[in-house]
Every structure is written in structure tokens, then in C-alpha cells.
Design a protein around this motif. Structure first.
Motif, mmCIF file in Angstrom:
data_model
loop_
_atom_site.group_PDB
_atom_site.id
_atom_site.type_symbol
_atom_site.label_atom_id
_atom_site.label_comp_id
_atom_site.label_asym_id
_atom_site.label_seq_id
_atom_site.Cartn_x
_atom_site.Cartn_y
_atom_site.Cartn_z
ATOM 1 N N GLY A 178 0.521 -1.650 0.231
ATOM 2 C CA GLY A 178 0.209 0.034 -0.241
ATOM 3 C C GLY A 178 0.776 1.613 -0.285
ATOM 4 O O GLY A 178 0.716 2.245 -0.418
ATOM 5 N N THR A 179 2.246 0.854 0.826
ATOM 6 C CA THR A 179 2.320 2.733 0.684
ATOM 7 C C THR A 179 3.670 2.757 -0.124
ATOM 8 O O THR A 179 3.696 3.646 -1.415
ATOM 9 C CB THR A 179 3.979 2.267 1.618
ATOM 10 N N LEU A 180 3.891 2.026 -1.261
ATOM 11 C CA LEU A 180 4.109 1.940 -2.762
ATOM 12 C C LEU A 180 3.833 2.746 -3.734
ATOM 13 O O LEU A 180 3.670 3.328 -4.392
ATOM 14 C CB LEU A 180 4.632 0.802 -2.665
ATOM 15 N N MET A 181 2.061 1.705 -3.727
ATOM 16 C CA MET A 181 0.923 1.784 -4.533
ATOM 17 C C MET A 181 0.638 3.870 -3.905
ATOM 18 O O MET A 181 0.608 4.397 -4.942
ATOM 19 C CB MET A 181 0.256 1.630 -3.712
ATOM 20 N N LEU A 182 0.856 3.767 -2.907
ATOM 21 C CA LEU A 182 0.694 5.456 -2.549
ATOM 22 C C LEU A 182 1.899 6.169 -3.125
ATOM 23 O O LEU A 182 1.215 7.627 -3.073
ATOM 24 C CB LEU A 182 0.622 5.264 -0.817
ATOM 25 N N VAL A 183 3.237 5.862 -2.655
ATOM 26 C CA VAL A 183 3.823 7.235 -3.325
ATOM 27 C C VAL A 183 3.683 7.597 -5.051
ATOM 28 O O VAL A 183 3.950 8.297 -5.371
ATOM 29 C CB VAL A 183 5.052 6.908 -2.609
ATOM 30 N N VAL A 184 3.712 6.446 -5.259
ATOM 31 C CA VAL A 184 3.870 6.209 -6.874
ATOM 32 C C VAL A 184 2.319 6.972 -7.083
ATOM 33 O O VAL A 184 1.895 7.975 -8.557
ATOM 34 C CB VAL A 184 3.734 4.704 -7.832
ATOM 35 N N SER A 185 0.802 6.746 -6.261
ATOM 36 C CA SER A 185 0.169 7.123 -6.880
ATOM 37 C C SER A 185 -0.591 9.003 -6.772
ATOM 38 O O SER A 185 -0.669 9.680 -7.589
ATOM 39 C CB SER A 185 -1.068 6.166 -6.246
ATOM 40 N N ALA A 186 0.426 9.028 -5.867
ATOM 41 C CA ALA A 186 0.296 10.707 -4.863
ATOM 42 C C ALA A 186 1.458 11.406 -5.699
ATOM 43 O O ALA A 186 0.762 12.498 -6.252
ATOM 44 C CB ALA A 186 1.087 10.702 -3.529
ATOM 45 N N THR A 187 2.383 10.555 -6.387
ATOM 46 C CA THR A 187 2.823 11.582 -7.506
ATOM 47 C C THR A 187 2.444 11.267 -9.019
ATOM 48 O O THR A 187 2.548 12.953 -8.974
ATOM 49 C CB THR A 187 4.251 10.983 -8.178
ATOM 50 N N ALA A 188 2.126 10.755 -9.077
ATOM 51 C CA ALA A 188 0.565 11.250 -10.594
ATOM 52 C C ALA A 188 0.088 12.076 -9.897
ATOM 53 O O ALA A 188 -0.489 12.910 -11.309
ATOM 54 C CB ALA A 188 0.442 8.998 -10.597
#
Length: 347
Positions: A154-164
Motif C-alpha cells: 500500500g505504501t509503494l502504491m501510495l507514493v507512486v499514485s500520489a506522485t502521479a
């Protein structure tokens, strides 16, 4: 993968980073006209993306050849995030400067920092890459306790999703609040950058979920479709820009959008590969690296025409140089997908 090939695949991202840094610096230092002050920094900071891709390559290769250490587990992602932070800071400095064309240059450089952040997250998600072939061979589709926890995924997905998401918001603000042609140019490029960042969500999700063992067969089409759609959107906007701003100076940004679409499609090769080899034998897996080779060649051929066009129309000076840098990114992505094919597919 033997040691010699591993050196080659790690050397490609470093060579492309050196090319971008050197070529960008050369463009910037060869004159003081606005076109050089725009193209130079953009090409230079494309090197940051290549460095982050090197971190991804080194993370995976060292696991494959058995030289991955505890220090490397943290060093490579940290290196990528450092380059991302420096790139974003430099972009902000450019936005606030008084250089000609600084508005466009600064926003684009910040966008390249966002892409570097997403690529660095892909490197972070690859720190347990060797679990992917093990999980793929598990007939029971069980969760691997050695893989990532749900919170880590979830953290990995959150980082890249927030950046996008930040890239998309940035793009919308440039279109909504900007009143100058420079805002249109910066907004269009940020649109393409947001498409690239969104494409990297699919890559990070595929890697992280396969490492955990929670990657479902139904996800394969979803992530592949996302990346191909993002490339299609960037390409379509490029065509629209050509039509809407036909005869105007700012229509050159259409070529930049096409270049960003080619980067999205290069990323698709990795997502497609991971999807095709998951719990399946895919005989054509070793052909998938052809995709980024073709996109790299497309960038270089397009740049060749733009260089010729720049002799008669100065507006093509910037896209010719920038698209050449995009070719370096695509060729670097060839190295990454070749490493994925070597380490994850069944022989």
C-alpha cells in the motif's frame, strides 16, 4: 545472466545518463538564446530518470547474480530519490528565475523530478525481485510470507499514485490558471508527464503484488490497458495540438507529447512481460524487449526530421533535442525489460 551481460545491462542506463548530462550541458553552454536555455536543462535532467533506472537495474541484477547486499537494498532507492529531489528543487529554482523561457523549463524539470520519483519507487518495489519467479511457480496462488506486507504494498502504491496525482493536478492548474502561451506549452508537457507517471503505477503495482503473491490473473489486462491508454492519451493530445495550433509557434509541443507517448509504450513492455509470464509459459517473452528498441528508434528518427526542420523553423530546435533525450530514456528501458525477462521468466 552471466557477469559480463550484467555489466552491460547496468552500463546502458549509466551511459544514457552520461549522454543526457553531457548533451544537456553542451546545449545550455553553447549559447544564451531562449531555445538553448529551455532545451539544455530539460535534456540534462532527463539524466536523473536514467540514474533512477540504473538503480532499478542494479537492484534486480544484483539479486539475480547473488551480489545483493543489505546496504544496496537501501542505497539504490535512496540514490534515485535523491536525484528526484534535486531535480524538483532545481525546477522550482528555474520557475522563480528570470531566464527567458524559465516558466516552461522550470515546470518541465519539476515534472521530470516527478517521473524520477516514480522510477525510484519501482526500484524500491524491486528489492525482493527474486520472489517473483518463485511465486509464479506456486500452483496454489498463495501469499508468500517473505514478500511485502499489505502495508508495504500500500505504501509503494501510495507514493507512486500520489506522485502521479500531483502531476495531474499540476497540469490542470497550468491550463486553468495560466493565461500565456507558455502556460499552454507547460500544461501540455505536464499532461504527458502525468501519463508517464500513471503508467509507472502499473509497473510498481505489478512488481509489488507479484512479490507478495497477491497478483490476480484478472489484473493482467487491467494494468496493461492502463499503460497503453496513457500512451494513447499523450499521443492523441499531441495530434490535437498539431490541429488546434496549426501554423502557430507553440504547436511544436505536439512532438514532445508524441515522445512522451513513446516512453509510456516503452514502459508497457515491462508491464506486459510481467503479466504474460505470471503463472504461465510465454514463448515470446524474449521478444518483448523489441518494444523499447522500436520506440527508441522512433524517437531518434523523429528527432532527425526535427533537426532538419529546425534549420528553417526555429520552433523545432527544442523538440529536436528533447526527443533525442527521450530516445535515451527508451533505450534505457530496453535494458530494464531485458533484465526482467532474464530474471522472471521461466527457461
Amino acid at each position: 545472466m552471466n557477469h559480463g551481460i550484467s555489466i552491460l545491462f547496468r552500463g546502458i542506463p549509466l551511459a544514457m545518463a552520461a549522454f543526457c548530462f553531457a548533451y544537456g550541458a553542451y546545449i545550455f553552454g553553447a549559447g544564451d538564446d531562449p531555445s538553448r536555455l529551455t532545451a539544455g536543462p530539460i535534456v540534462f535532467f532527463l539524466g536523473s530518470i536514467c540514474v533512477a533506472l540504473y538503480c532499478t537495474a542494479a537492484t534486480i541484477i544484483r539479486q539475480i547474480i547473488g551480489t545483493y547486499s543489505a546496504a544496496a537494498k537501501y542505497l539504490f532507492p535512496a540514490l534515485g530519490y535523491t536525484f528526484a529531489l534535486v531535480t524538483i528543487i532545481c525546477g522550482i529554482v528555474l520557475i522563480t528565475s528570470n531566464w527567458p523561457g524559465a516558466l516552461v523549463t522550470g515546470h518541465v524539470v519539476c515534472g521530470l523530478g516527478l517521473i524520477t520519483t516514480c522510477v525510484s519507487t519501482a526500484a524500491t518495489s524491486s528489492t525482493r525481485f527474486t520472489l517473483i519467479p518463485k511465486n509464479s511457480a506456486d500452483e496454489h496462488f498463495s501469499i508468500n510470507p517473505e514478500g511485502f506486507t499489505p502495508a508495504q504494498v500500500g505504501t509503494l502504491m501510495l507514493v507512486v499514485s500520489a506522485t502521479a496525482a500531483a502531476a495531474w493536478v499540476w497540469c490542470i492548474l497550468l491550463f486553468a490558471l495560466g493565461t500565456l502561451p507558455a502556460h499552454i506549452v507547460a500544461g501540455c508537457v505536464m499532461f504527458g508527464i502525468a501519463c508517464v507517471c500513471t503508467s509507472l503505477i502499473a509497473l510498481v503495482a505489478s512488481i509489488a503484488r507479484q512479490i507478495r503473491g497477491s497478483y490476480a490473473m484478472a489484473e493482467r489486462r487491467r494494468w496493461m490497458s492502463l499503460v497503453l491508454t496513457m500512451g494513447g492519451l499523450a499521443f492523441a493530445l499531441g495530434i490535437i495540438v498539431f490541429i488546434v495550433f496549426r501554423g502557430e509557434t507553440i504547436n511544436f509541443v505536439g512532438f514532445v507529447l508524441i515522445g512522451l507517448a513513446l516512453i509510456c509504450w516503452s514502459i508497457s513492455s515491462k508491464v506486459i512481460l510481467l503479466a504474460k509470464i505470471w503463472h504461465a509459459d510465454f514463448p515470446l517473452a524474449n521478444r518483448i524487449p523489441i518494444i523499447p528498441v522500436l520506440t527508441a528508434l522512433a524517437c531518434l528518427f523523429l528527432a532527425a526530421f526535427l533537426y532538419e526542420g529546425a534549420l528553417f523553423h526555429p520552433k523545432f530546435f527544442v523538440p529536436a533535442r528533447v526527443v533525442t533525450g527521450f530516445g535515451a530514456i527508451c533505450f534505457t528501458l530496453y535494458s530494464i525489460v531485458s533484465i526482467l525477462e532474464s530474471g522472471a521468466s521461466k527457461k
